[in-house]
Design a protein around this motif. Structure first.
Motif, short mmCIF file in Angstrom:
data_model
loop_
_atom_site.label_atom_id
_atom_site.label_comp_id
_atom_site.label_asym_id
_atom_site.label_seq_id
_atom_site.Cartn_x
_atom_site.Cartn_y
_atom_site.Cartn_z
N VAL A 193 10.10 -0.54 0.29
CA VAL A 193 11.27 -1.01 -0.45
C VAL A 193 11.69 -2.40 0.02
N VAL A 194 11.71 -2.60 1.33
CA VAL A 194 12.09 -3.91 1.88
C VAL A 194 11.10 -4.98 1.44
N THR A 196 9.09 -4.95 -1.18
CA THR A 196 9.18 -5.15 -2.63
C THR A 196 10.38 -6.02 -2.99
N GLN A 197 11.51 -5.74 -2.37
CA GLN A 197 12.71 -6.53 -2.65
C GLN A 197 12.57 -7.96 -2.18
N ASN A 229 12.94 2.06 -7.09
CA ASN A 229 12.98 1.05 -6.04
C ASN A 229 11.68 0.95 -5.24
#
Length: 488
Positions: A193-194, A196-197, A229
């Motif tokens: 998630v980190v 990807t963001q 997400n």
């Protein structure tokens, strides 16, 4: 009109893009044998020279080159989820078939040295004693044969108990593995998630997470759901094991059954959620193990039926033997006893497969063996009786439809049918799993021939972009260094 130097940037972007393609292709080739690796593909996109075109704007520019918009994982999510389900089913049936195979090994039928043959030897021994009631040698042989029968029952019971304890220990180990793997998936969720963001690629992390989920599916029958997400939720049954970055732990019910005899004390084997105490509806290997270990499971059922064989054998033989007389005139003695000395309210031994043994008094003195319908030591000669009537009646138990032999034969027959059915289901399920894996690998696996083709494509693209750059450089050299020299 396009810039004089615009072609340099166009050629440069092509060099960058082709180089990225070469890098990704090299990564695919390097991981062609890596388990769980998903092949990747560079997605290129042409750059528009008119990023914000006006209504009346015109330009002769043909574009600003190429850019790598993303590096895709060539993964079919539907096949992934199908694979989790099929691998869980395969693990369940493999474990179940393995349990049946171990039970069959414990009985070892058919064989000249297994219990069925030992029982027949004992009945034959009674027949020999009936024909020679006064001789000690046939009686000694019979007692040895009966001791072997009791030992065979003891050994089969002990083997199933060892299998129970080994399976229970393996289940306890799997509990720790599930909790550890679930924590690993939650950590990978957070990293993905980190990344990807932040606009970074997390393909390798996703591959690692997929392998961990597959491992969970085989152990406990886990399924997964992808979240927007980039995280993945993992379920066991209908309950969440992993939710985003959070993990629930499972544990074995305490106190639980550690041995077969514990099942008779009201204990059982159950997987529970640590936070709520609710039952975990497990599949995969652990689901089969819980089924095997439960009070209604395979091992308990077979152990109970083996106890029935021992109980029936002792009851049938003892009832006739107590009414018989030995050569020394003794009577009212049990032939089989319980090793632990347990007796019921009527004084009869509480016999199981684990504790059945031949009466030690008979082993110490064969003349106490009850074989005659009358007393060979009666006070008066006319009252003395020495025959083999009781021994003959005991030998006839071999053909009894309600005796120990019939119960044991039914047990072995049912075991063979169940084991064969389990093996067939395992083979069918493994074939289905192999088909799903083949379909998944055809999409996500690395094909070296295809990668070599891509390698040549990107190589030629890089060479062509280099030639464009060289050509533009030559043109600019002509323009800058040679134009306007006439007349000087």
């Amino acid at each position: 009109m396009g810039s004089t130097f615009g072609g340099l940037n166009t050629a440069l972007t092509s060099l960058y893009a082709q180089r990225r393609g070469l890098d990704v292709t090299g990564q695919n080739i390097a991981n062609a044998s890596t388990e769980g690796y998903t092949r990747q593909r560079v997605v290129m996109q042409s750059q528009n020279a008119n990023l914000v075109p006006g209504v009346y704007a015109t330009t002769s520019a043909v574009g600003d080159g190429v850019t790598v918009s993303s590096v895709e994982r060539l993964r079919n999510t539907a096949l992934d989820h199908r694979s989790y389900t099929e691998h869980a089913n395969s693990a369940f049936h493999n474990e179940r078939a393995g349990a049946y195979n171990l039970i069959e090994d414990a009985f070892g039928e058919p064989s000249d040295t297994a219990l069925q043959a030992r029982l027949q030897d004992m009945w034959d021994g009674w027949n020999v004693v009936a024909a020679n009631p006064s001789q000690k040698a046939p009686k000694s042989a019979l007692l040895e044969q009966a001791t072997t029968v009791a030992a065979s029952l003891n050994d089969a019971s002990a083997a199933m108990n060892r299998q129970y304890m080994a399976t229970q220990s393996g289940l306890d180990t799997y509990v720790g593995e599930v909790n550890k793997t679930a924590a690993s998936i939650a950590k990978l969720n957070q990293e993905i998630v980190v990344a990807t963001q932040a606009g970074l690629q997390a393909n390798e992390l996703m591959d690692q997470r997929g392998q961990q989920i597959l491992k969970l599916s085989e152990m406990v029958g886990a399924t997964a759901t992808d979240l927007p997400n980039g995280a993945t939720s993992v379920y066991v049954g209908s309950a969440q094991l992993v939710s985003d970055f959070n993990v629930r732990e499972i544990a074995l019910k305490d106190p639980g059954a550690l041995r077969l005899e514990d099942l008779g004390k009201g204990l059982d084997v159950e997987l529970q959620w640590k936070d709520t105490g609710g039952t975990v509806v497990a599949g995969g290997t652990m689901g089969a193990q819980v089924e095997t270990l439960s009070k209604d499971g395979i091992l308990a059922t077979m152990a109970n039926r083996l106890d029935t064989v021992a109980t029936t054998l002792a009851a049938d033989v003892n009832s006739r033997h107590r009414a018989a007389f030995g050569m020394d005139g003794s009577t009212n003695q049990n032939f089989f006893e319980a090793r632990n000395g347990r007796v019921d309210a009527d004084g009869n031994p509480v016999v199981t497969a684990a504790n059945i043994t031949v009466n030690p008094a008979l082993l110490a003195d064969v003349d106490k063996l009850g074989v005659s319908s009358g007393n060979p030591r009666a006070a008066t000669p006319e009252d003395r009786v020495l025959d083999g009537v009781t021994a003959d009646a005991l030998s006839d138990l071999a053909d009894s439809r309600s005796g120990a032999d019939a119960a044991y034969q039914a047990l072995i027959g049912d075991l063979g049918v169940s084991a064969q059915s389990s093996i067939r289901r395992r083979d069918i399920q493994n074939a289905v799993t192999d088909q799903v894996d083949a379909a998944r690998d055809s999409e996500s696996g690395v094909n070296l021939d295809e990668e070599m083709t891509n390698l040549l494509t990107y190589q030629r693209g890089y060479e062509a972009a280099s030639r464009v750059l060289t050509t533009i450089d030559s043109m600019l050299d002509q323009l800058i260094n040679r134009t306007g020299l006439v007349g000087r």
